[in-house]
Design an enzyme around this catalytic site. Structure first.
Site: not given
Length: 277
Positions: A121, A163
């Site tokens: 992430h 991301c």
């Protein structure tokens, strides 16, 4: 008569000028006169793959289903390119820092390059250990020329599948339709880095639970096809096109349905990079 000395473009530094210095080449540091990197050292180099799938409950982050598919494909791809591949799974912030520190302290003098892939992430400027965020720049700084001497003048590649924000790309419809004879011994400490991000700054990065991420699967596919005949930046351009044109998100939530993605390449490489020699 016009002054031909070079100046620093900074509002905080006034009346400061530096002369352009032409030095001699350095054969020991990996800096050569050729326009492409020397890739015929005894070893291609180390490829570290950090694969974070499961995160501590305190972070509130969900498991990254499909990331193991990416990690396996990356291992296969870089082993085929003759790299020493090291897979690391579910590392905390501290473990990632220690891993990077230790890797930078190794003797890379007989290696052509260094590769680090991070699957996790993320947000703008940070990636997540299993217990929270860490600045990407902190991790890459250990490989700067002033810290990792044995990688000076050699390509250092950081591939980031994460991301970089929460923006969504809806897409838009389109109409059819001479060799230098001197090399300076002193080079910038940030030289010879390349950052291949899965998405543009501020945007989501997409991953399929069954097939893996758009970016990593496209990268591995293009490396398999072209690593033996194209320069790396040309390969990455083909990766960009593949991700941009062949993928679109599918979701029952209309907010996340039919979205697009474009990878982002930031290069401080000073030469062309070919994985063959």
């Amino acid at each position: 008569m016009e002054n031909n000395e070079t100046s620093v473009d900074s509002k905080s530094i006034k009346n400061f000028e530096v002369k352009t210095i032409h030095g001699s080449k350095s054969m020991d540091s990996g800096i050569y006169l050729d326009s492409s990197y020397k890739m015929d050292y005894p070893e291609m180099g180390v490829c570290i793959i950090i694969n974070n799938k499961n995160f501590h409950k305190s972070t509130g982050m969900t498991p990254r289903s499909g990331t193991d598919v990416d990690a396996a494909k990356l291992r296969e791809t870089f082993m085929a390119l003759k790299y020493e591949v090291r897979n690391k799974n579910d590392l905390t912030r501290e473990e990632i820092v220690e891993l990077m520190k230790n890797a930078s302290k190794e003797d890379h003098s007989k290696r052509s390059s260094f590769v680090c892939v991070i699957l996790s992430h993320g947000d703008e400027g940070v990636i997540f250990g299993t217990d929270g965020p860490i600045d990407l720049k902190k991790l890459t700084s250990y490989f700067r020329g002033d810290y990792c001497r044995s990688l000076i003048g050699k390509p250092k590649l950081f591939i980031i599948q994460a991301c970089r924000g929460t923006e969504l790309d809806c897409g838009i419809e389109t109409d059819s339709g001479t060799e230098d004879d001197m090399t300076c011994q002193k080079i910038p400490v940030e030289a010879d880095f390349l950052y291949a991000y899965s998405t543009a700054p501020g945007y989501y990065s997409w991953r399929n639970p069954k097939d893996g991420s758009w970016f990593i699967q496209s990268l591995c596919s293009m490396l398999k096809l072209y690593a033996h005949k194209l320069e790396f930046m040309h390969i990455l351009t083909r990766v960009n096109r593949k991700v941009a044109t062949e993928f679109e998100s599918f979701s029952l939530d209309s907010t996340f349905h039919a979205k697009k993605q474009i990878p982002c390449i930031v290069s401080m490489l000073t030469k062309e990079l070919y994985f063959y020699h």
